[in-house]
Scaffold this active site. Structure first.
Site, PDB file in Angstrom:
ATOM      1  N   ASN A 153      -5.603  -7.431  -0.191  1.00 32.13           N
ATOM      2  CA  ASN A 153      -6.548  -8.554  -0.275  1.00 32.13           C
ATOM      3  C   ASN A 153      -6.375  -9.572   0.850  1.00 32.13           C
ATOM      4  OD1 ASN A 153      -4.103  -9.191  -1.484  1.00 32.13           O
ATOM      5  ND2 ASN A 153      -5.004 -10.665  -2.876  1.00 32.13           N
ATOM      6  N   GLY A 229       1.273  -7.082  -5.503  1.00 33.66           N
ATOM      7  CA  GLY A 229       0.250  -6.094  -5.837  1.00 33.66           C
ATOM      8  C   GLY A 229      -0.109  -6.198  -7.303  1.00 33.66           C
ATOM      9  N   THR A 231      -0.195  -5.551 -11.434  1.00 32.07           N
ATOM     10  CA  THR A 231       0.856  -5.616 -12.451  1.00 32.07           C
ATOM     11  C   THR A 231       1.334  -4.217 -12.860  1.00 32.07           C
ATOM     12  OG1 THR A 231       0.188  -7.788 -13.208  1.00 32.07           O
ATOM     13  CG2 THR A 231       1.326  -6.416 -14.811  1.00 32.07           C
ATOM     14  N   THR A 233       1.442  -1.467 -11.034  1.00 27.58           N
ATOM     15  CA  THR A 233       2.330  -0.974  -9.974  1.00 27.58           C
ATOM     16  C   THR A 233       3.639  -1.761  -9.972  1.00 27.58           C
ATOM     17  OG1 THR A 233       0.332  -0.508  -8.693  1.00 27.58           O
ATOM     18  CG2 THR A 233       2.409  -0.351  -7.532  1.00 27.58           C
ATOM     19  N   GLU A 251       5.240 -10.396  -7.039  1.00 26.02           N
ATOM     20  CA  GLU A 251       4.075 -11.280  -7.168  1.00 26.02           C
ATOM     21  C   GLU A 251       2.933 -10.399  -7.642  1.00 26.02           C
ATOM     22  OE1 GLU A 251       4.070 -14.417  -6.843  1.00 26.02           O
ATOM     23  OE2 GLU A 251       5.987 -14.722  -5.818  1.00 26.02           O
ATOM     24  N   CYS A 285      -5.167 -13.192  -6.030  1.00 26.05           N
ATOM     25  CA  CYS A 285      -4.494 -13.242  -7.333  1.00 26.05           C
ATOM     26  C   CYS A 285      -4.646 -14.623  -7.985  1.00 26.05           C
ATOM     27  CB  CYS A 285      -3.024 -12.866  -7.183  1.00 26.05           C
ATOM     28  SG  CYS A 285      -2.187 -13.796  -5.890  1.00 26.05           S
ATOM     29  N   GLU A 464       8.421 -17.317  -4.244  1.00 25.22           N
ATOM     30  CA  GLU A 464       8.460 -17.281  -2.789  1.00 25.22           C
ATOM     31  C   GLU A 464       8.163 -18.691  -2.279  1.00 25.22           C
ATOM     32  OE1 GLU A 464       5.517 -13.785  -2.539  1.00 25.22           O
ATOM     33  OE2 GLU A 464       7.110 -13.164  -1.181  1.00 25.22           O
TER      34      GLU A 464
HETATM   35  O1  TXE Z   1      -2.844  -2.233  -5.952  1.00 25.19           O
HETATM   36  P1  TXE Z   1      -1.372  -1.727  -5.938  1.00 25.19           P
HETATM   37  P2  TXE Z   1      -4.212  -1.440  -6.110  1.00 25.19           P
HETATM   38  C1  TXE Z   1      -4.477  -5.840  -8.656  1.00 25.19           C
HETATM   39  C2  TXE Z   1      -5.970  -5.867  -8.815  1.00 25.19           C
HETATM   40  C3  TXE Z   1      -6.347  -4.495  -8.398  1.00 25.19           C
HETATM   41  C4  TXE Z   1      -5.219  -3.705  -9.003  1.00 25.19           C
HETATM   42  C5  TXE Z   1      -4.980  -2.372  -8.392  1.00 25.19           C
HETATM   43  O2  TXE Z   1      -6.301  -6.078 -10.165  1.00 25.19           O
HETATM   44  O3  TXE Z   1      -7.582  -4.101  -8.914  1.00 25.19           O
HETATM   45  O4  TXE Z   1      -4.092  -4.511  -8.769  1.00 25.19           O
HETATM   46  O5  TXE Z   1      -4.998  -2.469  -6.998  1.00 25.19           O
HETATM   47  C6  TXE Z   1       1.683   0.062  -3.040  1.00 25.19           C
HETATM   48  N1  TXE Z   1       5.731   2.231  -5.304  1.00 25.19           N
HETATM   49  N2  TXE Z   1      -4.027  -6.381  -7.390  1.00 25.19           N
HETATM   50  O6  TXE Z   1      -4.046  -0.168  -6.854  1.00 25.19           O
HETATM   51  O7  TXE Z   1      -1.266  -0.317  -6.370  1.00 25.19           O
HETATM   52  C7  TXE Z   1       0.308   0.259  -2.454  1.00 25.19           C
HETATM   53  O8  TXE Z   1       0.296   1.328  -1.537  1.00 25.19           O
HETATM   54  C8  TXE Z   1       5.668   1.378  -4.269  1.00 25.19           C
HETATM   55  C9  TXE Z   1      -3.525  -7.712  -7.417  1.00 25.19           C
HETATM   56  O9  TXE Z   1      -4.818  -1.339  -4.781  1.00 25.19           O
HETATM   57  O10 TXE Z   1      -0.576  -2.736  -6.632  1.00 25.19           O
HETATM   58  C10 TXE Z   1       0.070  -1.089  -1.811  1.00 25.19           C
HETATM   59  O11 TXE Z   1       0.760  -1.165  -0.558  1.00 25.19           O
HETATM   60  N3  TXE Z   1       4.521   0.890  -3.785  1.00 25.19           N
HETATM   61  C11 TXE Z   1      -2.902  -8.115  -6.169  1.00 25.19           C
HETATM   62  C12 TXE Z   1       0.726  -2.046  -2.800  1.00 25.19           C
HETATM   63  O12 TXE Z   1       1.598  -1.252  -3.581  1.00 25.19           O
HETATM   64  C13 TXE Z   1       3.380   1.273  -4.370  1.00 25.19           C
HETATM   65  C14 TXE Z   1      -3.216  -7.491  -4.913  1.00 25.19           C
HETATM   66  C15 TXE Z   1      -0.253  -2.747  -3.745  1.00 25.19           C
HETATM   67  O13 TXE Z   1      -1.065  -1.768  -4.366  1.00 25.19           O
HETATM   68  C16 TXE Z   1       3.369   2.175  -5.454  1.00 25.19           C
HETATM   69  C17 TXE Z   1      -3.696  -6.133  -5.051  1.00 25.19           C
HETATM   70  C18 TXE Z   1       4.616   2.660  -5.918  1.00 25.19           C
HETATM   71  N4  TXE Z   1       4.718   3.521  -6.937  1.00 25.19           N
HETATM   72  C19 TXE Z   1      -4.108  -5.650  -6.258  1.00 25.19           C
HETATM   73  N5  TXE Z   1       2.088   2.363  -5.829  1.00 25.19           N
HETATM   74  C20 TXE Z   1      -2.292  -9.471  -6.052  1.00 25.19           C
HETATM   75  N6  TXE Z   1      -1.438  -9.856  -6.958  1.00 25.19           N
HETATM   76  O14 TXE Z   1      -2.546 -10.188  -5.111  1.00 25.19           O
HETATM   77  C21 TXE Z   1       1.315   1.618  -5.019  1.00 25.19           C
HETATM   78  N7  TXE Z   1       2.089   0.964  -4.112  1.00 25.19           N
END
Ligand code: TXE
Length: 483
Positions: A153, A229, A231, A233, A251, A285, A464
């Site tokens: 994002n 990322g 919740t 994940t 976060e 977020c 952070e």
């Molecule tokens: O995010 P992911 P996604 C929320 C938002 C979104 C949902 C899913 O609701 O619709 O999460 O988004 C890496 N081990 N947010 O699936 O999976 C991945 O490659 C290690 C909120 O796109 O959380 C990326 O670099 N890493 C949010 C990072 O995690 C892993 C911002 C974030 O991706 C992994 C984004 C694993 N097993 C989404 N799996 C915020 N809080 O700002 C994935 N990744």
């Protein structure tokens, strides 16, 4: 796909390296749906090579004085600043956000992150605790190799928010940016090399979360993991890191309330609530995706709010007049649209937006969605409590402070909230009662890099910002000296 699409390899030990598998992933530009680059599809082998490069480079980097490291960070900031327009265009193309937002917020904040943490490490003060016959000196040393996993994002902004303090404290880094938005991370490495950061101190590994990301979190030589990322994940990252006793910062998501009282400054509140709901297409977020409005002004406020939201210009992210760009991907737009269908099933009324705008030329293939306001939902329903992370705000009436607090706290998340009132006592009472990590009163997303940033409940673990980042990216040691 054209043959001229750029290939973006990993950056390991000062070199550009394709993935060990030889495989590539398409990077799609969300405004057109076209492939704009191909990134290395890395796995555990690439992560291991990056971690070994980081381990080799870290001791010499840590041995430099704080001042010497700070000077390198300052030069990185200068280098980013010199490329501000280019980076803003790249971020907008890769992420879908309006270029004006990238130019005014994302890239300037990435620059500020390096300047700030260069200053923070220069001005760091460490406590000493004298006692009869002895003195305790508290010292900080680097953790070693830190793994940074960042989302799509605010790609460069959130990567630099972690990278700058990690480097300032003398760590080496292996970063895994989101596979959806990898391009500004690659440009950052160019800037770091020009700034004289020694090879291997900052390494970049591209790829999918369950492959490259998971391998990074699992790696035994990665001593700290900082993740931003979703919740779901985050829970998996925590489950991987905890038994290995790694330092862990999470976060995660939010479902943040914008709480509007009837004594608010009407115009400022409308402006603030629109920005809180829809900045960056609602893909932050901290976005205020639940608008709680005191019943005495509810109908009038929601009408004015929906009118302003309907007037937001959705369109080409490269056009400086655009206020709402494309969602990050077609799959993400499908997810957001699924929530809008659910909202109707749950009894809600879509007051504006929620449709795909009719855009010309190549933009017809983009993942655009007109910003939506939904009313009439029960506050506990799924649409009103689950993170949608898109341009959707649900509105709910409340009668008094007590009910506003109960509604705001009635979700699994606890990241942030904003409160809009002219009554100072009420602002204090409500802010104290909200179960979140950050409260803004009569503003939203006003940031000071010195203050703690993070959430409670399902929104994460740790803080952070300022000294919290310096603490996370270091180990604290006490030395007790008797005389
Ligand atoms: O995010 P992911 P996604 C929320 C938002 C979104 C949902 C899913 O609701 O619709 O999460 O988004 C890496 N081990 N947010 O699936 O999976 C991945 O490659 C290690 C909120 O796109 O959380 C990326 O670099 N890493 C949010 C990072 O995690 C892993 C911002 C974030 O991706 C992994 C984004 C694993 N097993 C989404 N799996 C915020 N809080 O700002 C994935 N990744």
């Amino acid at each position: 796909m054209s043959d001229t699409v750029r290939e973006v390899p990993n950056r390991i030990g000062g070199r550009r390296v394709p993935a060990a598998s030889g495989a590539w992933l398409d990077d799609v530009g969300p405004a057109t749906g076209e492939v704009i680059a191909r990134i290395a599809r890395s796995d555990a082998r690439d992560v291991d090579a990056a971690v070994q490069a980081a381990r080799a480079a870290q001791p010499a980097w840590a041995a430099l004085s704080d001042e010497a490291r700070a000077r390198v960070l300052d030069r990185v900031a200068d280098g980013l600043e010199a490329r501000l327009d280019e980076l803003a265009a790249l971020e907008s193309r890769d992420q879908g956000k309006p270029v004006s937002l990238a130019r005014e917020v994302d890239i300037p904040r990435a620059i500020a992150n390096f300047r700030f943490f260069a200053g923070a490490v220069r001005h760091q003060e460490l406590p000493s605790h004298p006692m009869p016959g002895a003195v305790n000196l508290t010292q900080r040393s680097p953790v070693g190799v830190c793994g940074l996993v960042t989302p799509w994002n605010l790609p460069l902004y959130l990567l630099t928010w972690k990278a700058a303090p990690a480097l300032a404290m003398g760590n080496a880094v292996v970063a895994k940016p989101s596979e959806l938005t990898p391009l500004t991370a690659d440009a950052l490495v160019d800037v770091m090399e020009e700034a004289g950061l020694p090879p291997g101190v900052f390494n970049l590994v591209h790829g999918l979360g369950p492959e490259a990301g998971q391998a990074l979190v699992e790696h035994p030589d990665v001593k700290a993991v900082s993740f931003t990322g979703g919740t779901v994940t985050g829970r998996r990252v925590a489950a991987t890191a905890a038994p290995r006793f790694k330092k862990l910062s999470l976060e995660l998501g939010g479902k943040n309330a914008t709480v509007v009282f009837d004594d608010c400054d009407w115009e400022a509140t409308l402006d603030g609530a629109v920005r809180a709901g829809f900045a960056n297409q609602g893909e932050i977020c901290l976005c205020g995706s639940r608008l709680l409005v005191q019943r005495s002004v509810h109908d009038r406020f929601v009408e004015a709010y929906a009118a302003r939201v309907a007037a937001l210009t959705v369109g080409d992210p490269a056009d400086p007049a655009t206020r709402v760009g494309a969602l990050v991907s077609a799959a993400h737009r499908d997810k957001v649209e699924g929530y809008l269908r659910l909202a109707v099933d749950e009894g809600g009324t879509v007051r504006c937006g929620g449709t795909r705008p009719d855009l010309p030329g190549s933009l017809a293939g983009g993942s655009f969605l007109a910003p939506a306001v939904v009313s009439g939902l029960a506050p506990a329903c799924r649409t009103a409590t689950e993170e949608i992370f898109g341009p959707v705000v649900t509105v709910h009436p409340f009668d008094d402070e007590e009910e506003a607090i109960a509604l705001a706290n009635g979700v699994a998340y606890g990241l942030s909230a904003s409160v809009w009132t002219r009554d100072l006592g009420r602002a204090h009472r409500v802010a104290r009662a909200l179960d979140v990590g950050m409260v803004w009163v009569n503003t939203w997303l006003l940031r000071d890099l010195r203050v703690p940033f993070g959430g409670v409940k399902d929104s994460g673990v740790g803080r952070e910002g300022g000294r919290w980042s310096l603490e996370f990216f270091s180990e604290t040691k006490n030395v007790c000296i008797a005389w």
